[in-house]
Write a protein that holds these residues in place. Structure first.
Motif, PDB file in Angstrom:
ATOM      1  N   THR A  53       2.875   1.922   9.433  1.00 24.25           N
ATOM      2  CA  THR A  53       1.888   2.085   8.641  1.00 24.25           C
ATOM      3  C   THR A  53       1.588   3.653   8.255  1.00 24.25           C
ATOM      4  N   ALA A  54       1.607   4.444   9.440  1.00 23.53           N
ATOM      5  CA  ALA A  54       1.188   5.706   9.256  1.00 23.53           C
ATOM      6  C   ALA A  54       2.207   6.268   8.296  1.00 23.53           C
ATOM      7  N   SER A  55       3.473   6.184   8.472  1.00 22.98           N
ATOM      8  CA  SER A  55       4.556   6.991   7.746  1.00 22.98           C
ATOM      9  C   SER A  55       4.484   6.616   6.281  1.00 22.98           C
ATOM     10  N   ARG A  56       4.141   5.317   6.125  1.00 22.10           N
ATOM     11  CA  ARG A  56       4.128   4.689   4.787  1.00 22.10           C
ATOM     12  C   ARG A  56       3.002   5.337   3.998  1.00 22.10           C
ATOM     13  N   VAL A  57       1.716   5.418   4.684  1.00 15.04           N
ATOM     14  CA  VAL A  57       0.668   6.116   4.078  1.00 15.04           C
ATOM     15  C   VAL A  57       1.020   7.492   3.660  1.00 15.04           C
ATOM     16  N   LEU A  58       1.796   8.177   4.577  1.00 13.62           N
ATOM     17  CA  LEU A  58       2.185   9.668   4.549  1.00 13.62           C
ATOM     18  C   LEU A  58       2.967   9.705   3.303  1.00 13.62           C
ATOM     19  N   PHE A  59       4.026   9.133   3.089  1.00 20.78           N
ATOM     20  CA  PHE A  59       4.927   8.979   2.000  1.00 20.78           C
ATOM     21  C   PHE A  59       4.443   8.667   0.816  1.00 20.78           C
ATOM     22  N   ASP A  60       3.337   7.652   0.865  1.00 20.50           N
ATOM     23  CA  ASP A  60       2.782   7.288  -0.328  1.00 20.50           C
ATOM     24  C   ASP A  60       1.752   8.595  -0.999  1.00 20.50           C
ATOM     25  N   HIS A  61       1.027   9.132   0.136  1.00 24.65           N
ATOM     26  CA  HIS A  61       0.250  10.204  -0.321  1.00 24.65           C
ATOM     27  C   HIS A  61       0.978  11.315  -0.672  1.00 24.65           C
ATOM     28  N   ALA A  62       2.167  11.677  -0.259  1.00 28.62           N
ATOM     29  CA  ALA A  62       2.871  12.721  -0.490  1.00 28.62           C
ATOM     30  C   ALA A  62       3.675  12.678  -2.016  1.00 28.62           C
ATOM     31  N   GLY A  63       3.567  11.225  -2.696  1.00 31.54           N
ATOM     32  CA  GLY A  63       3.721  11.251  -3.887  1.00 31.54           C
ATOM     33  C   GLY A  63       5.037  10.561  -4.208  1.00 31.54           C
ATOM     34  N   TYR A  64       5.771   9.921  -3.065  1.00 25.97           N
ATOM     35  CA  TYR A  64       7.017   9.236  -2.871  1.00 25.97           C
ATOM     36  C   TYR A  64       6.639   7.894  -3.220  1.00 25.97           C
ATOM     37  N   LYS A  65       7.571   7.059  -4.160  1.00 21.83           N
ATOM     38  CA  LYS A  65       7.478   5.800  -4.538  1.00 21.83           C
ATOM     39  C   LYS A  65       8.241   4.876  -3.991  1.00 21.83           C
ATOM     40  N   ILE A  66       7.924   3.686  -3.604  1.00 23.69           N
ATOM     41  CA  ILE A  66       8.826   2.585  -3.147  1.00 23.69           C
ATOM     42  C   ILE A  66      10.029   2.310  -3.989  1.00 23.69           C
ATOM     43  N   ALA A  67      11.254   2.501  -3.786  1.00 19.15           N
ATOM     44  CA  ALA A  67      12.389   2.269  -4.576  1.00 19.15           C
ATOM     45  C   ALA A  67      13.029   1.111  -4.437  1.00 19.15           C
ATOM     46  N   GLY A  68      12.812   0.152  -3.025  1.00 16.00           N
ATOM     47  CA  GLY A  68      13.290  -0.803  -2.775  1.00 16.00           C
ATOM     48  C   GLY A  68      12.878  -1.293  -1.401  1.00 16.00           C
ATOM     49  N   CYS A  69      13.156  -2.439  -1.024  1.00 18.90           N
ATOM     50  CA  CYS A  69      13.068  -3.050   0.467  1.00 18.90           C
ATOM     51  C   CYS A  69      14.451  -3.334   1.006  1.00 18.90           C
ATOM     52  N   LEU A  70      14.738  -2.878   2.013  1.00 24.00           N
ATOM     53  CA  LEU A  70      16.000  -3.126   2.801  1.00 24.00           C
ATOM     54  C   LEU A  70      15.656  -4.373   3.623  1.00 24.00           C
ATOM     55  N   ARG A  71      16.081  -5.493   3.645  1.00 22.36           N
ATOM     56  CA  ARG A  71      15.743  -6.837   4.415  1.00 22.36           C
ATOM     57  C   ARG A  71      16.376  -6.511   5.717  1.00 22.36           C
ATOM     58  N   SER A  72      15.683  -6.808   6.958  1.00 21.91           N
ATOM     59  CA  SER A  72      16.110  -6.938   8.306  1.00 21.91           C
ATOM     60  C   SER A  72      16.885  -5.651   8.423  1.00 21.91           C
TER      61      SER A  72
END
Length: 169
Positions: free
Chosen positions: A128-147
């Protein structure tokens, strides 16, 4: 607090040793075994700051002159002008905006000095901490890699984050 990025120095080996050998950060990196001080000292002694020739670049994060983390560019692709980003901040220094500021400085460097077109990061769904960091830095989710990420005997998904630095074709 003044945040800067700089090349690794021999005096950084102990900090690198602590951060590289923290099993809590291994699921989001490529390390699964401890690294020796000797190996890290050899890396620093042979450090070459040419991201395109080496395919990678490590920069230390300084907070008011003290080493508090590191940021890596990896899989640097000169043809397509992109690179992966990895970041770790010392445990005691987390939650102070250091990672966000370091990513801002890195982004300016990658855009202005390296002429990169995009940056990306692969972050496990549970980080969660890294996800919030990249969200706040302007990065956008481009996809999900399953498992995608193995942690113990279980697997978790990972998200690919992208940050576009310049116009596309």
């Amino acid at each position: 607090m003044k945040i800067t990025l700089r090349a690794p120095e021999p005096s950084d080996v102990d900090a690198m040793f602590r951060m590289e050998n923290d099993p809590a950060v291994w699921p989001d990196g490529h390390t699964r075994a401890p690294l020796s001080r000797h190996l890290l000292a050899t890396y620093v002694d042979n450090y070459t700051p040419d991201a395109f020739a080496q395919g990678q670049l490590r920069l230390m994060i300084d907070c008011d002159g003290e080493t508090c983390g590191m940021v890596d560019l990896y899989d640097v692709d000169a043809l397509n002008r992109r690179a992966g980003v990895g970041i770790v901040v010392e445990t005691a220094m987390r939650g102070r905006g250091i990672g966000r500021r370091a990513l801002e400085i890195l982004t300016d460097y990658c855009s202005g000095q390296l002429g990169l077109h995009q940056l990306y990061a692969v972050v496990s769904a549970g980080n969660t901490a890294s996800r919030v960091l990249f969200d706040h830095a302007g990065y956008k989710i481009a996809g999900c890699l399953r498992s995608w990420v193995r942690c113990g005997g279980r697997y978790s998904d990972a998200y690919v984050y992208q940050l576009m630095l310049s116009g596309s074709c």
